[in-house]
Design a protein around this motif. Structure first.
Motif, PDB file in Angstrom:
ATOM      1  N   LEU A 169      24.643  90.482   9.474  1.00  0.00           N
ATOM      2  CA  LEU A 169      24.861  89.468   9.129  1.00  0.00           C
ATOM      3  C   LEU A 169      25.909  89.046  10.119  1.00  0.00           C
ATOM      4  O   LEU A 169      26.031  87.817   9.331  1.00  0.00           O
ATOM      5  CB  LEU A 169      25.142  89.516   7.486  1.00  0.00           C
ATOM      6  CG  LEU A 169      23.874  90.252   6.862  1.00  0.00           C
ATOM      7  CD1 LEU A 169      23.671  90.093   5.047  1.00  0.00           C
ATOM      8  CD2 LEU A 169      22.452  89.116   7.394  1.00  0.00           C
ATOM      9  N   ALA A 170      26.867  89.579  10.217  1.00  0.00           N
ATOM     10  CA  ALA A 170      27.783  89.398  10.872  1.00  0.00           C
ATOM     11  C   ALA A 170      27.862  87.755  11.938  1.00  0.00           C
ATOM     12  O   ALA A 170      28.990  87.110  12.451  1.00  0.00           O
ATOM     13  CB  ALA A 170      28.768  90.531  11.500  1.00  0.00           C
ATOM     14  N   GLY A 171      26.965  87.642  12.906  1.00  0.00           N
ATOM     15  CA  GLY A 171      26.465  86.765  13.946  1.00  0.00           C
ATOM     16  C   GLY A 171      26.126  85.526  13.408  1.00  0.00           C
ATOM     17  O   GLY A 171      26.353  84.528  13.848  1.00  0.00           O
ATOM     18  N   LEU A 172      25.881  84.853  11.756  1.00  0.00           N
ATOM     19  CA  LEU A 172      25.211  84.320  11.384  1.00  0.00           C
ATOM     20  C   LEU A 172      26.694  82.714  10.798  1.00  0.00           C
ATOM     21  O   LEU A 172      26.546  83.109   9.517  1.00  0.00           O
ATOM     22  CB  LEU A 172      24.013  84.646   9.689  1.00  0.00           C
ATOM     23  CG  LEU A 172      22.296  85.386  10.807  1.00  0.00           C
ATOM     24  CD1 LEU A 172      22.648  86.189   8.793  1.00  0.00           C
ATOM     25  CD2 LEU A 172      21.813  84.675  12.042  1.00  0.00           C
ATOM     26  N   THR A 173      27.349  82.665  11.489  1.00  0.00           N
ATOM     27  CA  THR A 173      27.900  82.310  10.854  1.00  0.00           C
ATOM     28  C   THR A 173      28.219  79.982  10.376  1.00  0.00           C
ATOM     29  O   THR A 173      28.998  80.000  10.279  1.00  0.00           O
ATOM     30  CB  THR A 173      29.261  81.693  12.866  1.00  0.00           C
ATOM     31  OG1 THR A 173      28.443  80.824  13.324  1.00  0.00           O
ATOM     32  CG2 THR A 173      29.537  83.190  12.949  1.00  0.00           C
ATOM     33  N   ARG A 189      22.849  97.967  -2.404  1.00  0.00           N
ATOM     34  CA  ARG A 189      23.703  99.635  -2.596  1.00  0.00           C
ATOM     35  C   ARG A 189      25.207  98.588  -2.160  1.00  0.00           C
ATOM     36  O   ARG A 189      25.514  99.883  -1.564  1.00  0.00           O
ATOM     37  CB  ARG A 189      23.217 100.377  -2.318  1.00  0.00           C
ATOM     38  CG  ARG A 189      21.827 101.067  -2.921  1.00  0.00           C
ATOM     39  CD  ARG A 189      21.657 101.980  -2.751  1.00  0.00           C
ATOM     40  NE  ARG A 189      19.974 102.734  -3.595  1.00  0.00           N
ATOM     41  CZ  ARG A 189      19.697 103.719  -3.136  1.00  0.00           C
ATOM     42  NH1 ARG A 189      20.524 104.827  -2.856  1.00  0.00           N
ATOM     43  NH2 ARG A 189      18.783 104.218  -4.770  1.00  0.00           N
ATOM     44  N   VAL A 190      24.941  97.634  -1.384  1.00  0.00           N
ATOM     45  CA  VAL A 190      26.321  97.099  -0.806  1.00  0.00           C
ATOM     46  C   VAL A 190      27.461  97.762  -1.217  1.00  0.00           C
ATOM     47  O   VAL A 190      27.903  97.722  -2.638  1.00  0.00           O
ATOM     48  CB  VAL A 190      25.816  94.945  -1.127  1.00  0.00           C
ATOM     49  CG1 VAL A 190      27.515  94.815  -0.049  1.00  0.00           C
ATOM     50  CG2 VAL A 190      25.219  95.212   0.343  1.00  0.00           C
ATOM     51  N   THR A 191      28.574  97.973  -0.503  1.00  0.00           N
ATOM     52  CA  THR A 191      29.698  98.250  -1.384  1.00  0.00           C
ATOM     53  C   THR A 191      30.991  97.799  -0.119  1.00  0.00           C
ATOM     54  O   THR A 191      31.497  97.405  -0.821  1.00  0.00           O
ATOM     55  CB  THR A 191      29.920 100.271  -1.271  1.00  0.00           C
ATOM     56  OG1 THR A 191      29.724 100.690   0.227  1.00  0.00           O
ATOM     57  CG2 THR A 191      28.522 100.782  -2.248  1.00  0.00           C
ATOM     58  N   GLU A 192      30.697  97.276   0.686  1.00  0.00           N
ATOM     59  CA  GLU A 192      31.488  97.118   1.915  1.00  0.00           C
ATOM     60  C   GLU A 192      31.159  95.781   2.788  1.00  0.00           C
ATOM     61  O   GLU A 192      30.150  95.431   2.874  1.00  0.00           O
ATOM     62  CB  GLU A 192      31.695  97.982   3.175  1.00  0.00           C
ATOM     63  CG  GLU A 192      32.861  97.996   4.320  1.00  0.00           C
ATOM     64  CD  GLU A 192      34.113  97.344   3.660  1.00  0.00           C
ATOM     65  OE1 GLU A 192      34.533  96.807   3.893  1.00  0.00           O
ATOM     66  OE2 GLU A 192      34.617  98.302   2.886  1.00  0.00           O
ATOM     67  N   LEU A 193      32.349  94.799   2.238  1.00  0.00           N
ATOM     68  CA  LEU A 193      31.583  93.625   2.507  1.00  0.00           C
ATOM     69  C   LEU A 193      32.435  92.290   3.963  1.00  0.00           C
ATOM     70  O   LEU A 193      32.335  91.829   4.337  1.00  0.00           O
ATOM     71  CB  LEU A 193      32.616  92.602   1.531  1.00  0.00           C
ATOM     72  CG  LEU A 193      32.154  92.349   0.380  1.00  0.00           C
ATOM     73  CD1 LEU A 193      32.518  91.423  -0.733  1.00  0.00           C
ATOM     74  CD2 LEU A 193      29.733  91.949   0.242  1.00  0.00           C
ATOM     75  N   ALA A 194      33.594  93.701   5.103  1.00  0.00           N
ATOM     76  CA  ALA A 194      33.415  93.329   6.574  1.00  0.00           C
ATOM     77  C   ALA A 194      32.648  92.737   6.780  1.00  0.00           C
ATOM     78  O   ALA A 194      33.519  91.574   7.453  1.00  0.00           O
ATOM     79  CB  ALA A 194      34.487  94.403   6.460  1.00  0.00           C
ATOM     80  N   PRO A 195      31.733  92.990   7.436  1.00  0.00           N
ATOM     81  CA  PRO A 195      30.600  92.613   8.121  1.00  0.00           C
ATOM     82  C   PRO A 195      30.693  90.288   7.580  1.00  0.00           C
ATOM     83  O   PRO A 195      30.104  90.397   7.955  1.00  0.00           O
ATOM     84  CB  PRO A 195      29.298  92.348   7.414  1.00  0.00           C
ATOM     85  CG  PRO A 195      29.793  94.260   7.693  1.00  0.00           C
ATOM     86  CD  PRO A 195      30.904  94.688   6.753  1.00  0.00           C
ATOM     87  N   ALA A 239      38.858  91.239  -0.645  1.00  0.00           N
ATOM     88  CA  ALA A 239      39.502  90.663   0.758  1.00  0.00           C
ATOM     89  C   ALA A 239      38.362  91.052   1.780  1.00  0.00           C
ATOM     90  O   ALA A 239      39.164  89.952   3.000  1.00  0.00           O
ATOM     91  CB  ALA A 239      40.869  92.266   0.705  1.00  0.00           C
ATOM     92  N   PRO A 240      37.698  90.811   1.965  1.00  0.00           N
ATOM     93  CA  PRO A 240      36.991  90.980   3.434  1.00  0.00           C
ATOM     94  C   PRO A 240      36.610  89.818   2.647  1.00  0.00           C
ATOM     95  O   PRO A 240      36.677  88.539   4.067  1.00  0.00           O
ATOM     96  CB  PRO A 240      35.879  92.097   3.371  1.00  0.00           C
ATOM     97  CG  PRO A 240      36.213  92.850   2.748  1.00  0.00           C
ATOM     98  CD  PRO A 240      37.105  92.704   1.267  1.00  0.00           C
ATOM     99  N   LEU A 241      36.606  88.883   1.849  1.00  0.00           N
ATOM    100  CA  LEU A 241      36.398  87.356   2.007  1.00  0.00           C
ATOM    101  C   LEU A 241      37.105  86.367   1.428  1.00  0.00           C
ATOM    102  O   LEU A 241      37.422  85.667   1.343  1.00  0.00           O
ATOM    103  CB  LEU A 241      35.870  87.926   0.650  1.00  0.00           C
ATOM    104  CG  LEU A 241      34.039  88.565   0.157  1.00  0.00           C
ATOM    105  CD1 LEU A 241      33.646  87.883  -0.947  1.00  0.00           C
ATOM    106  CD2 LEU A 241      33.485  88.347   0.833  1.00  0.00           C
ATOM    107  N   ALA A 242      38.247  86.885   2.063  1.00  0.00           N
ATOM    108  CA  ALA A 242      39.505  86.145   2.114  1.00  0.00           C
ATOM    109  C   ALA A 242      39.804  84.246   3.072  1.00  0.00           C
ATOM    110  O   ALA A 242      39.556  83.289   2.632  1.00  0.00           O
ATOM    111  CB  ALA A 242      40.827  86.638   2.703  1.00  0.00           C
TER     112      ALA A 242
END
Length: 91
Positions: A5-9, A20-26, A47-50
């Motif tokens: 999903l990271a490239g879907l700007t 089961r998502v745990t990490e939001l960094a992408p 924090a990754p949503l900052a």
């Protein structure tokens, strides 16, 4: 698990509820995102949503982070216009 999903700007709406998502960094680069459902996930940190300044609604019902007052306070200070829902909207 969210790396593709990271490239879907230009993505504006994302429903990750009941996963089961745990990490939001992408998601950090999804700067056009306006609506995000993380309900019933395993997310513990916002924090990754900052940098998601376009975010208008964030759903956190039944997530570990919903009961973390420090995380919620920090997020709300950084996103004063974003509505944060910690209760299930269906109840």
């Amino acid at each position: 698990e969210l790396a593709p999903l990271a490239g879907l700007t230009v993505l504006q709406w994302l429903n990750l509820g009941l996963t089961r998502v745990t990490e939001l960094a992408p998601l950090a680069g999804l700067t056009a995102l306006q609506w995000l459902n993380l309900g019933q996930t395993r997310v513990t940190e916002l924090a990754p949503l900052a940098g998601l300044t376009a975010l208008q609604e964030l759903y956190l019902y039944q997530t570990p982070v919903a009961s973390d007052e420090n995380e919620l306070k920090t997020f709300r200070q950084a996103h004063p216009k974003c509505k944060v829902f910690i209760e299930n909207p269906e109840t």
